[in-house]
Design a protein around this motif. Structure first.
Motif, PDB file in Angstrom:
ATOM      1  N   SER A 196       0.831  -1.207   0.000  1.00 26.36           N
ATOM      2  CA  SER A 196       0.000   0.000   0.000  1.00 26.36           C
ATOM      3  C   SER A 196       0.865   1.256   0.000  1.00 26.36           C
ATOM      4  CB  SER A 196      -0.911  -0.002   1.230  1.00 26.36           C
ATOM      5  OG  SER A 196      -1.768  -1.123   1.219  1.00 26.36           O
ATOM      6  N   VAL A 197       1.944   1.249   0.791  1.00 28.12           N
ATOM      7  CA  VAL A 197       2.848   2.401   0.833  1.00 28.12           C
ATOM      8  C   VAL A 197       3.529   2.585  -0.521  1.00 28.12           C
ATOM      9  CG1 VAL A 197       4.931   3.350   1.903  1.00 28.12           C
ATOM     10  CG2 VAL A 197       3.233   2.163   3.305  1.00 28.12           C
ATOM     11  N   LEU A 198       3.992   1.486  -1.101  1.00 25.90           N
ATOM     12  CA  LEU A 198       4.634   1.566  -2.417  1.00 25.90           C
ATOM     13  C   LEU A 198       3.644   2.056  -3.471  1.00 25.90           C
ATOM     14  CD1 LEU A 198       6.716  -1.757  -2.354  1.00 25.90           C
ATOM     15  CD2 LEU A 198       7.496   0.567  -1.869  1.00 25.90           C
ATOM     16  N   GLY A 199       2.390   1.663  -3.323  1.00 26.66           N
ATOM     17  CA  GLY A 199       1.359   2.133  -4.248  1.00 26.66           C
ATOM     18  C   GLY A 199       1.142   3.632  -4.133  1.00 26.66           C
ATOM     19  N   LEU A 200       1.110   4.151  -2.887  1.00 23.22           N
ATOM     20  CA  LEU A 200       0.970   5.601  -2.701  1.00 23.22           C
ATOM     21  C   LEU A 200       2.137   6.361  -3.329  1.00 23.22           C
ATOM     22  CD1 LEU A 200      -0.285   5.926   1.004  1.00 23.22           C
ATOM     23  CD2 LEU A 200      -1.554   6.419  -1.074  1.00 23.22           C
ATOM     24  N   ALA A 206       3.649   9.328 -10.344  1.00 21.17           N
ATOM     25  CA  ALA A 206       2.994   9.461 -11.655  1.00 21.17           C
ATOM     26  C   ALA A 206       2.313  10.816 -11.803  1.00 21.17           C
ATOM     27  CB  ALA A 206       1.982   8.334 -11.843  1.00 21.17           C
ATOM     28  N   SER A 207       1.821  11.372 -10.681  1.00 19.32           N
ATOM     29  CA  SER A 207       1.102  12.654 -10.756  1.00 19.32           C
ATOM     30  C   SER A 207       2.047  13.855 -10.812  1.00 19.32           C
ATOM     31  CB  SER A 207       0.172  12.790  -9.548  1.00 19.32           C
ATOM     32  OG  SER A 207       0.928  12.876  -8.351  1.00 19.32           O
ATOM     33  N   MET A 208       3.355  13.614 -10.611  1.00 19.79           N
ATOM     34  CA  MET A 208       4.331  14.709 -10.613  1.00 19.79           C
ATOM     35  C   MET A 208       5.137  14.770 -11.917  1.00 19.79           C
ATOM     36  SD  MET A 208       4.007  16.330  -7.791  1.00 19.79           S
ATOM     37  CE  MET A 208       2.960  16.034  -6.371  1.00 19.79           C
ATOM     38  N   ALA A 209       4.489  14.459 -13.008  1.00 23.96           N
ATOM     39  CA  ALA A 209       5.208  14.392 -14.290  1.00 23.96           C
ATOM     40  C   ALA A 209       5.844  15.726 -14.666  1.00 23.96           C
ATOM     41  CB  ALA A 209       4.253  13.933 -15.389  1.00 23.96           C
ATOM     42  N   GLY A 210       5.241  16.842 -14.243  1.00 23.86           N
ATOM     43  CA  GLY A 210       5.768  18.148 -14.641  1.00 23.86           C
ATOM     44  C   GLY A 210       6.671  18.794 -13.616  1.00 23.86           C
ATOM     45  N   LEU A 220      13.658   8.587  -5.427  1.00 20.17           N
ATOM     46  CA  LEU A 220      14.600   8.161  -4.390  1.00 20.17           C
ATOM     47  C   LEU A 220      13.882   7.422  -3.266  1.00 20.17           C
ATOM     48  CD1 LEU A 220      17.387   8.269  -2.918  1.00 20.17           C
ATOM     49  CD2 LEU A 220      16.640  10.470  -1.968  1.00 20.17           C
ATOM     50  N   LEU A 221      12.783   7.985  -2.795  1.00 24.98           N
ATOM     51  CA  LEU A 221      12.022   7.353  -1.704  1.00 24.98           C
ATOM     52  C   LEU A 221      11.481   5.994  -2.125  1.00 24.98           C
ATOM     53  CD1 LEU A 221      10.016  10.424  -0.312  1.00 24.98           C
ATOM     54  CD2 LEU A 221      12.045   9.340   0.670  1.00 24.98           C
ATOM     55  N   LEU A 222      10.945   5.914  -3.358  1.00 26.29           N
ATOM     56  CA  LEU A 222      10.402   4.650  -3.847  1.00 26.29           C
ATOM     57  C   LEU A 222      11.496   3.594  -3.960  1.00 26.29           C
ATOM     58  CD1 LEU A 222       8.060   2.971  -4.984  1.00 26.29           C
ATOM     59  CD2 LEU A 222       8.526   3.960  -7.225  1.00 26.29           C
ATOM     60  N   ARG A 223      12.637   4.001  -4.471  1.00 28.15           N
ATOM     61  CA  ARG A 223      13.750   3.057  -4.630  1.00 28.15           C
ATOM     62  C   ARG A 223      14.196   2.497  -3.274  1.00 28.15           C
ATOM     63  NH1 ARG A 223      16.430   5.987  -7.684  1.00 28.15           N
ATOM     64  NH2 ARG A 223      17.758   7.069  -6.186  1.00 28.15           N
ATOM     65  N   GLU A 224      14.325   3.380  -2.294  1.00 25.49           N
ATOM     66  CA  GLU A 224      14.794   2.941  -0.974  1.00 25.49           C
ATOM     67  C   GLU A 224      13.723   2.137  -0.238  1.00 25.49           C
ATOM     68  OE1 GLU A 224      17.871   3.234   0.133  1.00 25.49           O
ATOM     69  OE2 GLU A 224      18.356   4.149  -1.796  1.00 25.49           O
ATOM     70  N   ASP A 281      -3.202  -4.894  -1.175  1.00 20.21           N
ATOM     71  CA  ASP A 281      -1.822  -4.506  -0.853  1.00 20.21           C
ATOM     72  C   ASP A 281      -0.836  -4.868  -1.960  1.00 20.21           C
ATOM     73  OD1 ASP A 281      -2.585  -3.526   1.616  1.00 20.21           O
ATOM     74  OD2 ASP A 281      -2.419  -5.467   2.586  1.00 20.21           O
ATOM     75  N   VAL A 282      -1.320  -4.935  -3.193  1.00 18.17           N
ATOM     76  CA  VAL A 282      -0.424  -5.267  -4.312  1.00 18.17           C
ATOM     77  C   VAL A 282       0.138  -3.979  -4.901  1.00 18.17           C
ATOM     78  CG1 VAL A 282      -0.244  -6.411  -6.552  1.00 18.17           C
ATOM     79  CG2 VAL A 282      -1.798  -7.315  -4.827  1.00 18.17           C
ATOM     80  N   PRO A 283       1.461  -3.824  -4.955  1.00 19.12           N
ATOM     81  CA  PRO A 283       2.028  -2.625  -5.585  1.00 19.12           C
ATOM     82  C   PRO A 283       1.628  -2.558  -7.059  1.00 19.12           C
ATOM     83  CG  PRO A 283       3.723  -3.882  -4.400  1.00 19.12           C
ATOM     84  CD  PRO A 283       2.504  -4.738  -4.447  1.00 19.12           C
ATOM     85  N   PRO A 284       1.418  -1.351  -7.598  1.00 16.27           N
ATOM     86  CA  PRO A 284       1.027  -1.232  -9.020  1.00 16.27           C
ATOM     87  C   PRO A 284       2.008  -1.917  -9.964  1.00 16.27           C
ATOM     88  CG  PRO A 284       0.798   0.879  -7.896  1.00 16.27           C
ATOM     89  CD  PRO A 284       1.479  -0.035  -6.927  1.00 16.27           C
TER      90      PRO A 284
END
Length: 715
Positions: A196-200, A206-210, A220-224, A281-284
């Motif tokens: 769920s956290v990884l999904g958030l 994805a919403s910060m494309a610009g 960085l946060l997602l990778r760690e 709880d499945v990551p996208p």
């Protein structure tokens, strides 16, 4: 104060406030309580003492937002580092703390400039903190989303959809002597962790494309944060093991469902429910391959339990984060390897095709010379009521028949796995329970209950069940073959076996009646009364029609249903690509056989049961008919019986009329129910099962007296 002195005072206060402390002129608001976890998670709110110049106040208020965000993010990292929030949250908080450390380094640098540079003003401070303020706002927004998901913001409390999952984990932990806290905290508290956290994080990214800066930070946060999750994923994909102390992995393990229960598992619980997907709880990143992930680990788990995977060997060059381009290739290659390993284990190492052939010999009476011999040996015992049958004696007789030299079973290496048992519930009643629950799988627990502890009403209703009708075979299968030949499939084999045995037994009874008609003096000797001979012809005709009916039905079930479907199963096994396909093909084969043998339709079952009952009663009635025939026409008594003093008895027309009436009832009953059956078969052949058309054509030969006159001559 002068404007310059005000600015210097505010600058000094801001450097303290940026680190989470109160200043001399910038204080916490009165409604903020630093001791309250909820207030700290929401972030401290500040107020500036009155008197500050408006231009400085506006700029200061703008920068105070960063201090609020810092306080909230720091509290978030502290709270979510607790054990119950799981490894992914721990990794996320660790990376956030590294960023906060860099933030404090920046504040120290700003303080140095404040103390050493006369040109350091409030505007300079604002410009220097703009990028950091933006980063802190992103961290704050992310923390708010996670807290909202955890229902930890103000009164935003929602019912958890995972309460049941949490409760199951707690119960399992208690069974194993564990601690409730280690199982995921207090039941009912919703915890956003793992996938769920990884999904958030993924959705925010994805919403910060610009926004390149925000994307860099979130990447960085997602990778760690994904590193511990990827370690669990690789352990599952390459070793078939779950190391998930905080219940955050997408695969959930029910430790209470153990391999040892397979022998009593009528619902395939071990395979279907021991490992399941936590859908919420499945990551996208894994949404498209979650089934492959589940199956890869399940397959490897089976191979590992059979000693085929070296769990001591470290996982080699595998991706450590979702950003790795080899991520999906890793899942696909692990799935292919696990599938190939388990297929090879089942088909080659444990000889599944040979096991299935063995099942066919025993349960479908294929080349069953040994079974005919067993039925002859146990005939006396099998004629008793089911409750009075000595099962131990029957088992000894079966073992003797299986070891008979020259039989197909003598060379079968699996003959030790075949056992005899009695099912005191009649076959038709058992099958009706299946149909009433709308499917075999759903009725499996009903079968188990009726099989082991039949209800009182069942015992009363089935008192007349004899050994022949209650006899069934059981087959013990070792792991891992028990995944394919599970209790659920053995149950289907038993249903088909009891049905084929009932037809075989009825055929034997009618053949014995045919032998009596050909050997007994009463039936062979021609009476001088034409009406007696006509009655005998009617009895021969009815017996011939019944025998044709049973033989054609038995031939249809074995040669036109079981055999073609069996050949299809063997062909599919040669081309099968996955273990689940193999398991499904096996179940489909048995379900097709049950359906085409008319064992899944309540109307056909009822009609068929009535015809079988009529035929059984008539076949068992033959010896009584012989005696009754002698009382009607004493000339039909054997010469030895006449010598004993019965030669003066007269012909009894009344007795013959009574015999004729009884025979008419049998004829009418058989003809009527056979006609109903044929009509029903024609209907279902047109609407559901086409193969029943062949059975209609075969059974029509027994439907009319005129069609069977040629058969009477052999009687």
């Amino acid at each position: 104060m002068t404007l310059g002195f005000q600015e210097a005072s505010i600058l000094e206060d801001l450097l303290f406030v940026f680190m989470g402390y109160e200043g001399q002129y910038i204080r916490f608001r009165s409604d903020y309580n630093p001791a309250s976890e909820g207030d700290r998670l929401a972030g401290p709110q500040f107020k500036i003492l009155p008197g500050l110049d408006p231009s400085l106040r506006d700029l200061t208020n703008t920068m105070l937002k960063m201090a609020t965000h810092y306080g909230a993010v720091e509290a978030f990292a502290e709270v979510h580092s607790r054990e119950e929030f799981g490894a992914v949250n721990h990794a996320l908080c660790s990376s956030i703390r590294k960023l906060l450390k860099e933030y404090l380094v920046l504040i120290a640098q700003l303080e140095h400039q404040f103390l050493t540079s006369p040109s350091f003003t409030l505007h300079v401070l604002h410009l220097r903190t703009l990028p950091t303020s933006h980063m802190m706002f992103q961290l704050y927004s992310l923390a708010r989303e996670v807290l909202r998901c955890n229902s930890m913001l103000e009164d935003d409390l929602e019912d958890s959809v995972d309460d049941l999952d949490d409760m199951e984990n707690i119960l399992e932990s208690l069974r194993e002597g564990g601690d409730i806290v280690g199982s995921g905290g207090v039941p009912g508290s919703k915890i956003c962790k793992g996938g769920s956290v990884l999904g958030l994080l993924t959705l925010r990214l994805a919403s910060m494309a610009g926004d390149p800066a925000a994307r860099s930070l979130l990447s960085l946060l997602l990778r760690e944060a994904s590193r511990p999750y990827m370690n669990m994923l690789n352990e599952w994909l390459h070793h078939g093991m779950i190391r998930d102390p905080h219940a955050e992995f997408l695969i959930k393990e029910q430790k209470s469902i153990r391999r040892e229960r397979l022998e009593e598992d009528y619902t395939d619980e071990y395979w279907e429910k021991r490992y399941t997907i936590r859908d919420g709880d499945v990551p996208p990143q894994l949404e498209g391959v979650k089934e492959k992930v589940l199956l890869a680990g399940k397959y490897l788990n089976v191979v590992r339990e059979c000693g085929g995977v070296d769990v001591s060997k470290d996982v080699g060059d595998v991706p450590k984060s979702f950003e790795d381009i080899r991520f999906l290739d890793n899942v696909n290659s692990a799935y292919a390897h696990a599938n190939e390993s388990l297929l090879n284990l089942l088909l080659t190492t444990h000889a599944l095709p040979a096991r299935l052939r063995s099942l066919k010999h025993y349960f479908f009476l294929d080349r069953s010379d040994f079974f005919s011999y067993f039925l002859e040996l146990g005939a006396t015992e099998l004629q008793k009521q089911a409750k009075k049958v000595n099962v131990g004696k029957l088992q000894s007789l079966l073992d003797l028949a299986l070891r008979q030299p020259g039989s197909i079973a003598a060379s079968d290496p699996f003959k030790e796995d075949v056992k005899v048992q009695m099912n005191e519930v009649g076959l038709t009643k058992w099958l009706m329970r299946v149909v009433s629950v709308s499917g075999i799988d759903e009725g499996a627990t009903t079968f188990e209950e009726s099989h082991r502890t039949p209800a009182i009403s069942s015992i009363e209703d089935d008192k007349s069940v004899i050994g022949f009708n209650a006899l069934e075979l059981d087959y013990s299968v070792p792991f891992p073959l028990s995944l394919v030949i599970s209790r659920k499939t053995v149950l289907r084999y038993q249903l088909l076996f009891r049905y084929l045995l009932s037809l075989r037994h009825l055929e034997t009874l009618l053949v014995q009646a045919w032998q009596d008609h050909n050997t007994l003096y009463t039936w062979k000797h021609k009476s001088k009364y034409p009406q007696v001979e006509l009655w005998k012809r009617r009895a021969w005709t009815l017996r011939a029609r019944m025998l044709v009916f049973v033989q054609q039905l038995l031939y249809f079930c074995t040669s036109e249903v079981v055999e073609p479907n069996w050949n299809g199963l063997m062909k599919r096994m040669e081309e099968v690509r996955t273990v689940d396909e193999l398991m499904q093909d096996h179940v489909d084969f048995l379900d097709t056989c049950l359906k085409e043998c008319m064992l899944t339709n309540s109307k056909l079952l009822k009609i068929h049961a009535k015809i079988m009952m009529t035929c059984t009663m008539f076949a068992s009635y033959t010896s009584h008919l012989s005696k009754a025939l002698i009382t009607a026409d004493p000339d039909l008594a054997s010469p030895s019986a006449k010598y004993m003093g019965n030669e003066d008895a007269a012909f009894d027309q009344v007795r013959l009329d009574k015999l004729s009436d009884n025979l008419s009832k049998y004829e009418e009953n058989f003809s009527r129910h056979l006609k109903i059956l044929l009509d029903a078969l024609n209907y279902y052949a047109a609407t559901e099962t086409v193969v029943l058309l062949g059975l209609c054509a075969r059974l029509s030969t027994a439907s009319n007296d005129a069609d069977t006159q040629g058969l009477v001559m052999t009687g």
